[in-house]
Design an enzyme around this catalytic site. Sequence first.
Site, PDB file in Angstrom:
ATOM      1  N   ASP A 243      -4.075   3.879   2.777  1.00 54.85           N
ATOM      2  CA  ASP A 243      -5.507   3.622   2.935  1.00 54.85           C
ATOM      3  C   ASP A 243      -5.800   2.169   3.294  1.00 54.85           C
ATOM      4  O   ASP A 243      -6.964   1.766   3.398  1.00 54.85           O
ATOM      5  CB  ASP A 243      -6.285   4.027   1.684  1.00 54.85           C
ATOM      6  CG  ASP A 243      -5.950   3.175   0.461  1.00 54.85           C
ATOM      7  OD1 ASP A 243      -5.048   2.304   0.554  1.00 54.85           O
ATOM      8  OD2 ASP A 243      -6.585   3.375  -0.591  1.00 54.85           O
TER       9      ASP A 243
ATOM     10  N   ASP B  60      -9.328 -16.315 -16.859  1.00 52.09           N
ATOM     11  CA  ASP B  60     -10.102 -16.830 -15.742  1.00 52.09           C
ATOM     12  C   ASP B  60     -11.202 -17.774 -16.230  1.00 52.09           C
ATOM     13  O   ASP B  60     -11.966 -17.430 -17.145  1.00 52.09           O
ATOM     14  CB  ASP B  60     -10.714 -15.645 -14.982  1.00 52.09           C
ATOM     15  CG  ASP B  60     -11.408 -16.045 -13.710  1.00 52.09           C
ATOM     16  OD1 ASP B  60     -10.721 -16.533 -12.799  1.00 52.09           O
ATOM     17  OD2 ASP B  60     -12.629 -15.848 -13.619  1.00 52.09           O
TER      18      ASP B  60
ATOM     19  N   ASP C 190      -5.002 -10.481 -15.879  1.00 58.55           N
ATOM     20  CA  ASP C 190      -6.136 -11.385 -15.733  1.00 58.55           C
ATOM     21  C   ASP C 190      -7.220 -10.999 -16.739  1.00 58.55           C
ATOM     22  O   ASP C 190      -7.599  -9.829 -16.824  1.00 58.55           O
ATOM     23  CB  ASP C 190      -6.691 -11.301 -14.314  1.00 58.55           C
ATOM     24  CG  ASP C 190      -6.676 -12.644 -13.601  1.00 58.55           C
ATOM     25  OD1 ASP C 190      -7.187 -13.605 -14.205  1.00 58.55           O
ATOM     26  OD2 ASP C 190      -6.160 -12.727 -12.483  1.00 58.55           O
TER      27      ASP C 190
ATOM     28  N   HIS D 258      -4.002 -17.246  -5.548  1.00 56.27           N
ATOM     29  CA  HIS D 258      -4.949 -16.476  -4.753  1.00 56.27           C
ATOM     30  C   HIS D 258      -6.222 -17.240  -4.423  1.00 56.27           C
ATOM     31  O   HIS D 258      -7.006 -16.795  -3.578  1.00 56.27           O
ATOM     32  CB  HIS D 258      -5.320 -15.197  -5.505  1.00 56.27           C
ATOM     33  CG  HIS D 258      -6.073 -15.465  -6.772  1.00 56.27           C
ATOM     34  ND1 HIS D 258      -5.495 -16.086  -7.868  1.00 56.27           N
ATOM     35  CD2 HIS D 258      -7.365 -15.227  -7.125  1.00 56.27           C
ATOM     36  CE1 HIS D 258      -6.381 -16.217  -8.825  1.00 56.27           C
ATOM     37  NE2 HIS D 258      -7.541 -15.706  -8.409  1.00 56.27           N
ATOM     38  N   ASP D 259      -6.451 -18.384  -5.068  1.00 51.63           N
ATOM     39  CA  ASP D 259      -7.674 -19.165  -4.868  1.00 51.63           C
ATOM     40  C   ASP D 259      -7.473 -20.374  -3.956  1.00 51.63           C
ATOM     41  O   ASP D 259      -8.429 -21.117  -3.717  1.00 51.63           O
ATOM     42  CB  ASP D 259      -8.211 -19.666  -6.216  1.00 51.63           C
ATOM     43  CG  ASP D 259      -9.020 -18.604  -6.943  1.00 51.63           C
ATOM     44  OD1 ASP D 259      -9.542 -17.701  -6.285  1.00 51.63           O
ATOM     45  OD2 ASP D 259      -9.119 -18.684  -8.185  1.00 51.63           O
TER      46      ASP D 259
ATOM     47  N   ASP E  63      -1.883  -1.198  -3.999  1.00 58.69           N
ATOM     48  CA  ASP E  63      -2.222  -0.439  -5.204  1.00 58.69           C
ATOM     49  C   ASP E  63      -1.100  -0.545  -6.237  1.00 58.69           C
ATOM     50  O   ASP E  63      -0.049  -1.144  -5.982  1.00 58.69           O
ATOM     51  CB  ASP E  63      -2.507   1.022  -4.845  1.00 58.69           C
ATOM     52  CG  ASP E  63      -1.474   1.614  -3.891  1.00 58.69           C
ATOM     53  OD1 ASP E  63      -0.266   1.344  -4.085  1.00 58.69           O
ATOM     54  OD2 ASP E  63      -1.865   2.319  -2.948  1.00 58.69           O
TER      55      ASP E  63
ATOM     56  N   GLU F 208      -7.169 -20.749 -17.204  1.00 54.88           N
ATOM     57  CA  GLU F 208      -7.611 -21.459 -16.005  1.00 54.88           C
ATOM     58  C   GLU F 208      -8.791 -22.337 -16.393  1.00 54.88           C
ATOM     59  O   GLU F 208      -9.800 -21.852 -16.899  1.00 54.88           O
ATOM     60  CB  GLU F 208      -8.028 -20.474 -14.911  1.00 54.88           C
ATOM     61  CG  GLU F 208      -8.432 -21.176 -13.622  1.00 54.88           C
ATOM     62  CD  GLU F 208      -9.193 -20.284 -12.663  1.00 54.88           C
ATOM     63  OE1 GLU F 208      -9.069 -20.486 -11.452  1.00 54.88           O
ATOM     64  OE2 GLU F 208      -9.930 -19.391 -13.128  1.00 54.88           O
TER      65      GLU F 208
ATOM     66  N   ASP G 188       0.849  -1.190   0.000  1.00 55.66           N
ATOM     67  CA  ASP G 188       0.000   0.000   0.000  1.00 55.66           C
ATOM     68  C   ASP G 188       0.889   1.246   0.000  1.00 55.66           C
ATOM     69  O   ASP G 188       1.653   1.467   0.937  1.00 55.66           O
ATOM     70  CB  ASP G 188      -0.906  -0.035   1.237  1.00 55.66           C
ATOM     71  CG  ASP G 188      -1.687   1.256   1.429  1.00 55.66           C
ATOM     72  OD1 ASP G 188      -1.909   1.970   0.435  1.00 55.66           O
ATOM     73  OD2 ASP G 188      -2.069   1.541   2.585  1.00 55.66           O
TER      74      ASP G 188
END
Length: 588
Positions: free
Chosen positions: A51, A231, A124, A359-360, A55, A285, A47
Amino acid sequence: MDANDSQSSGGANGETARRPAWDAVDADREWWREAVVYQIYPRSFFDSDGDGVGDLPGVEAKLEYLDALGVDVVWLNPVYDSPNADNGYDIRDYRAIMDEFGTMDDFDRLLAGLHDRDIRLIMDLVVNHTSDEHEWFRRSRESKDSEFRDFYIWRDGRGDGPGGKGEPPNNWESAFGGSAWTYDERTEQYYLHLFDEKQPDLNWENPEVRERIYDMMTWWLDEGIDGFRMDVIDLISKADGLPDGDPDSGWTGAKHFMTGPNAHDYVAEMYEEVLAGRDVMTVGEMPGATVEEAQRYLLPDGDGLDMIFHFEHVSLDYGESGDRWTVGEFPLVEFKQVMTKWQEGLHGEGWNSVYLGNHDWPRMVSRFGDDGLYRIESAKMLATMLFTLRGTPYVYQGDEIGMTNFPFERESQIRDVSAKNFVERKREQGMAMEDILELVSHRGRDNARTPMQWSGDEHAGFTDGEPWMPVNPNYDAVNVADATAREDSIWNYYRELIRFRESTPVAIYGDYELLLPDDPDVYAYLRTLGDDRLLAVLNFSEATPTFSLPQSVEYEDAECVLHNYAVDAEGPRSFEMRPYEARVYELD
């Protein structure tokens, strides 16, 4: 520091490796075959503005880190404009950047910074569905006569049903639980969403939908990106008539939407319209893909993709029901069978992607290794496998320092929509919250989405504000600052693996041969390219099995070039292995 940290060796040793024999490569050399891919989940990477949300400027700030690690490609999870029902996989505008992540100027600077360091970027591509806030869907649901109505899949309900709306058009389930259909009061029809109700499925049978998707892909490629991770791309075609699925077959309805009747035609068309003639990388994927289906999707003779992600090896430790929210034993013998099937099945018929997490999925060291006493050893062992199998290795952020699953203690710590839906279902069924949280700690996608652990400072150095989700409490011991400072760290081992692979053709292009298929603890295999041979020996347990090389494997001399424990000069004919030990030998 782990209890036996001092036992781990200083990492790999490729300094005395033979001169690379690239002339023995019998396949066309491609940069994406020889590359190492590093996956960034931007919300949790770094970050830059306090916040609490990672990013694009935060990624840019860490370019030297990526360069020092030695990766060749960054795969960036979605940064498009999104209301974040599914953390960016519900896209509102494909050609805009999410406000929390920055601007297109920020994206352009990041892309330029990566290219300045000879690192490529793949994006992605999420085109099975959009957000329900996308302009196409907003206009689609305005009326049955809308020119955008056929951009999505709308159907009448079945029978009378409650309130006159009927029952859902079929029994298909959402991947996140519950029906795959949501009723829209305004137009009195149901729309299909294989994921969250805020992720309506696009109707790929409509040629205008496909044309607009291809235009968008071309726009991003013209911006200078280097390819796409696609995806759930094998879900884009649904069976004619949308028939009911077998409720006892796992994901109800999957037979009718995993590689549906036109999926190959659509992917081939995408290749011809967008990708042909471009020097880019594509990975699809494909949750339901078999080896045979993969061969049809992949180059050199298939629909045009470079490689795919299949799920077969990461589904083996499910419980008896085959549900991802159940926990079973990890069957190494079956794992070896699956890996071997794909290594052999795509040889000459395509190319493998090699991964154990993203990430899954939960953190790979917590799932396939030991995130306690042998965290460092098992993290290095798993990495050794990733970099010595035939295929392109994928490193998920944090795996290079051995990040682990998060110890969920409260429902309020959960962020993932899939896990939230699971909690709600199980609570309604009467399961105790303690048991629900234990399953989330084992299986939840949030395990991989906790903030990157950069230092031992507050919030692991990820942000100066309050992080969007909790930081793993072990950040004081598991962090980049510590790992990069120690010669024997997991991070430095990854660096050596990357260097070894890029200078060792047999590790990339060599043939694969499984050894000792029935050994319950050891995964051993040979890689052969011309006169060059590598022997990989990996102990997937905390036991101390004795490895014995089959007599059929002959050699005159052997050098151990990769290892996660200190080794002496003994050859690989027979030796006792230490917990989660990894050795790779060059054989003469």
